[in-house]
Motif scaffolding. Structure first.
Motif, PDB file in Angstrom:
ATOM      1  N   TYR A  62       0.821  -1.205   0.000  1.00 49.09           N
ATOM      2  CA  TYR A  62       0.000   0.000   0.000  1.00 49.09           C
ATOM      3  C   TYR A  62       0.860   1.263   0.000  1.00 49.09           C
ATOM      4  CZ  TYR A  62      -2.853   3.821   1.783  1.00 49.09           C
ATOM      5  OH  TYR A  62      -3.456   5.034   1.950  1.00 49.09           O
ATOM      6  N   ALA A  63       1.862   1.298   0.861  1.00 48.49           N
ATOM      7  CA  ALA A  63       2.714   2.494   1.026  1.00 48.49           C
ATOM      8  C   ALA A  63       4.171   2.094   0.803  1.00 48.49           C
ATOM      9  CB  ALA A  63       2.516   3.091   2.415  1.00 48.49           C
ATOM     10  N   PRO A  64       4.623   2.029  -0.455  1.00 45.86           N
ATOM     11  CA  PRO A  64       5.951   1.496  -0.763  1.00 45.86           C
ATOM     12  C   PRO A  64       7.130   2.320  -0.244  1.00 45.86           C
ATOM     13  CG  PRO A  64       4.559   1.545  -2.726  1.00 45.86           C
ATOM     14  CD  PRO A  64       3.880   2.360  -1.677  1.00 45.86           C
ATOM     15  N   ASN A  77      -5.786   6.038   5.303  1.00 42.18           N
ATOM     16  CA  ASN A  77      -6.133   4.617   5.380  1.00 42.18           C
ATOM     17  C   ASN A  77      -5.306   3.867   6.425  1.00 42.18           C
ATOM     18  OD1 ASN A  77      -8.151   4.508   3.324  1.00 42.18           O
ATOM     19  ND2 ASN A  77      -6.538   4.647   1.773  1.00 42.18           N
ATOM     20  N   TYR A  78      -4.743   4.608   7.362  1.00 44.68           N
ATOM     21  CA  TYR A  78      -3.860   4.018   8.374  1.00 44.68           C
ATOM     22  C   TYR A  78      -4.515   2.852   9.102  1.00 44.68           C
ATOM     23  CZ  TYR A  78      -1.761   3.626  13.042  1.00 44.68           C
ATOM     24  OH  TYR A  78      -1.230   3.160  14.216  1.00 44.68           O
ATOM     25  N   GLU A  79      -5.683   3.075   9.678  1.00 49.31           N
ATOM     26  CA  GLU A  79      -6.311   2.002  10.453  1.00 49.31           C
ATOM     27  C   GLU A  79      -6.777   0.869   9.546  1.00 49.31           C
ATOM     28  OE1 GLU A  79      -9.469   1.102  14.044  1.00 49.31           O
ATOM     29  OE2 GLU A  79      -9.276   3.147  13.273  1.00 49.31           O
ATOM     30  N   ASP A  80      -7.213   1.189   8.350  1.00 50.76           N
ATOM     31  CA  ASP A  80      -7.693   0.144   7.447  1.00 50.76           C
ATOM     32  C   ASP A  80      -6.572  -0.787   7.002  1.00 50.76           C
ATOM     33  OD1 ASP A  80     -10.293   0.889   7.637  1.00 50.76           O
ATOM     34  OD2 ASP A  80     -10.449   1.800   5.655  1.00 50.76           O
ATOM     35  N   LEU A 142     -14.741  -4.406   9.189  1.00 49.61           N
ATOM     36  CA  LEU A 142     -14.597  -3.136   9.901  1.00 49.61           C
ATOM     37  C   LEU A 142     -13.942  -2.050   9.039  1.00 49.61           C
ATOM     38  CD1 LEU A 142     -13.323  -4.484  13.365  1.00 49.61           C
ATOM     39  CD2 LEU A 142     -15.685  -4.018  12.652  1.00 49.61           C
ATOM     40  N   LEU A 143     -13.549  -2.401   7.810  1.00 51.34           N
ATOM     41  CA  LEU A 143     -12.900  -1.422   6.930  1.00 51.34           C
ATOM     42  C   LEU A 143     -13.816  -0.233   6.653  1.00 51.34           C
ATOM     43  CD1 LEU A 143     -11.237  -3.733   4.224  1.00 51.34           C
ATOM     44  CD2 LEU A 143     -10.117  -2.608   6.164  1.00 51.34           C
ATOM     45  N   LYS A 144     -13.241   0.955   6.703  1.00 54.14           N
ATOM     46  CA  LYS A 144     -13.997   2.187   6.415  1.00 54.14           C
ATOM     47  C   LYS A 144     -13.776   2.575   4.952  1.00 54.14           C
ATOM     48  CE  LYS A 144     -13.640   3.905  11.164  1.00 54.14           C
ATOM     49  NZ  LYS A 144     -12.853   2.787  11.733  1.00 54.14           N
ATOM     50  N   GLN A 145     -14.225   1.702   4.069  1.00 54.65           N
ATOM     51  CA  GLN A 145     -14.058   1.891   2.637  1.00 54.65           C
ATOM     52  C   GLN A 145     -15.416   1.786   1.959  1.00 54.65           C
ATOM     53  OE1 GLN A 145     -10.953   2.467   1.080  1.00 54.65           O
ATOM     54  NE2 GLN A 145     -10.063   2.536   3.142  1.00 54.65           N
ATOM     55  N   ARG A 216      -4.945  -2.841  -3.098  1.00 51.05           N
ATOM     56  CA  ARG A 216      -6.347  -2.489  -3.369  1.00 51.05           C
ATOM     57  C   ARG A 216      -6.759  -1.163  -2.720  1.00 51.05           C
ATOM     58  NH1 ARG A 216     -10.127  -0.615  -4.613  1.00 51.05           N
ATOM     59  NH2 ARG A 216     -12.142  -1.445  -5.304  1.00 51.05           N
ATOM     60  N   LEU A 217      -6.085  -0.770  -1.659  1.00 53.52           N
ATOM     61  CA  LEU A 217      -6.426   0.494  -1.007  1.00 53.52           C
ATOM     62  C   LEU A 217      -5.822   1.700  -1.715  1.00 53.52           C
ATOM     63  CD1 LEU A 217      -6.297  -0.145   2.857  1.00 53.52           C
ATOM     64  CD2 LEU A 217      -8.165  -0.511   1.230  1.00 53.52           C
ATOM     65  N   ARG A 218      -4.972   1.476  -2.684  1.00 53.37           N
ATOM     66  CA  ARG A 218      -4.363   2.571  -3.427  1.00 53.37           C
ATOM     67  C   ARG A 218      -5.329   3.099  -4.489  1.00 53.37           C
ATOM     68  NH1 ARG A 218       1.358   3.001  -3.538  1.00 53.37           N
ATOM     69  NH2 ARG A 218       1.170   3.752  -5.680  1.00 53.37           N
ATOM     70  N   THR A 219      -5.204   4.369  -4.804  1.00 48.94           N
ATOM     71  CA  THR A 219      -6.064   4.943  -5.851  1.00 48.94           C
ATOM     72  C   THR A 219      -5.672   4.426  -7.236  1.00 48.94           C
ATOM     73  OG1 THR A 219      -4.612   6.884  -5.973  1.00 48.94           O
ATOM     74  CG2 THR A 219      -6.552   7.031  -4.525  1.00 48.94           C
TER      75      THR A 219
END
Length: 317
Positions: A62-64, A77-80, A142-145, A216-219
């Motif tokens: 997600y965050a390379p 998206n830290y908590e997700d 629980l994901l906030k997506q 998947r959480l990336r735009t």
């Protein structure tokens, strides 16, 4: 700083962020379920440590380019991403508990501690694995997506740990050992094809899911998806070849589980099919292929993607 130094920094940051979240989150959840032997057994295996590889994969996919825990905390998206990591770790731990059972690999050591069924009993271990399986999917809820993202995440995870992936791989592995009857539909008896099939599902599928869930959480997830998937499949192969070699050469006190069991149980492994030296050659070839696939991510080819194959190929546990 070279890319391996940056890789290790990324791993350290992602693990630190995950470890600060995971056990407190799970301990809090289990406290709401009430005290039970099953909850105790779940926490026993979750608290046994482990390298937290799959959560680290998801976070770095997600965050390379992670420079600090604080940077990740500020991300929307830290908590997700940490929930995804927690889900993966629960499901991975469930698979280890069940894999160690007498009807499966029948092991008494995992992560340097007594396996769950030895510490408790077989029935408790089965239920603890069942509990962690369902809990892993609950955490994704629980994901906030948006709905599409959540649905995709469930599909990705099921592909990894469900019948399309890990479950089928485990079944094929047991059939090869003679611990389960072969399917009447199983026609392919070529050992190389069977070896690749087993480990692509049993080991590789959850690794692929870990990469794809973070992505998947990336735009820009759609642009990167196929390359990330190809890279992840190669990483899964590399991980298993290395694991098979460690079972031959590793020491139980270092690898955290009983060494030499694959040969004793007649398992289909890379050393048993190709020989140890050829297996090492295949490991090195897989490592280079994974690095080249990582480079295809272009500007998003972070030190994590370039350093991870080297890290896996050299691991001692």
């Amino acid at each position: 700083m070279n890319y391996m130094e940056e890789f290790h920094r990324s791993i350290e940051i992602s693990r630190k962020a995950f470890d600060g979240y995971f056990l407190p989150k799970l301990q809090s959840l289990f406290s709401t379920f009430g005290d039970s032997r099953v909850s105790e057994a779940c926490l026993y295996s979750l608290e046994a440590g482990g390298k937290r590889i799959r959560p680290s994969i998801a976070i770095n996919s997600y965050a390379p380019y992670l420079h600090s825990v604080e940077e990740l905390i500020k991300d929307k998206n830290y908590e997700d991403i940490l929930l995804i990591g927690a889900s993966l770790e629960c499901l991975h731990t469930y698979s280890l508990i069940h894999d160690d059972l007498p009807s499966m690999d029948n092991d008494d050591l995992r992560r340097g501690k007594k396996t769950n069924h030895i510490q408790y009993d077989e029935a408790t271990a089965i239920l603890a694995g069942d509990a962690l399986n369902s809990l892993g999917f609950y955490l994704l809820s629980l994901l906030k997506q948006d709905l599409r993202t959540v649905k995709d995440c469930f599909q990705i995870l099921h592909d990894g740990v469900g019948l399309p992936g890990m479950i089928s791989g485990q079944m094929e592995d047991l059939q090869e050992e003679g611990k389960a009857k072969r399917s009447l539909l199983a026609e392919n008896t070529d050992p190389v094809d069977k070896l690749l099939s087993i480990h692509a599902k049993k080991t590789g599928a959850l690794i692929v899911s870990s990469f794809l869930l973070g992505n998947r959480l990336r735009t820009d997830f759609e642009i990167r998806q196929e390359t990330v998937k190809s890279y992840a499949k190669e990483i899964g192969l590399l991980f298993q070849i290395t694991d098979d070699i460690l079972d031959v050469e590793g020491e139980s006190t270092v690898i955290g589980k009983t060494s030499g069991k694959d040969a004793k149980n007649g398992k289909l492994t890379y050393p048993s099919v190709f020989g140890l030296e050829k297996a090492k050659q295949l490991r090195d070839e897989s490592k280079e292929k994974a690095i080249n696939l990582g480079k295809q991510l272009g500007e998003t080819a972070s030190p994590f993607f370039l350093g991870f194959p080297e890290y896996i190929a050299k691991r001692k546990n």
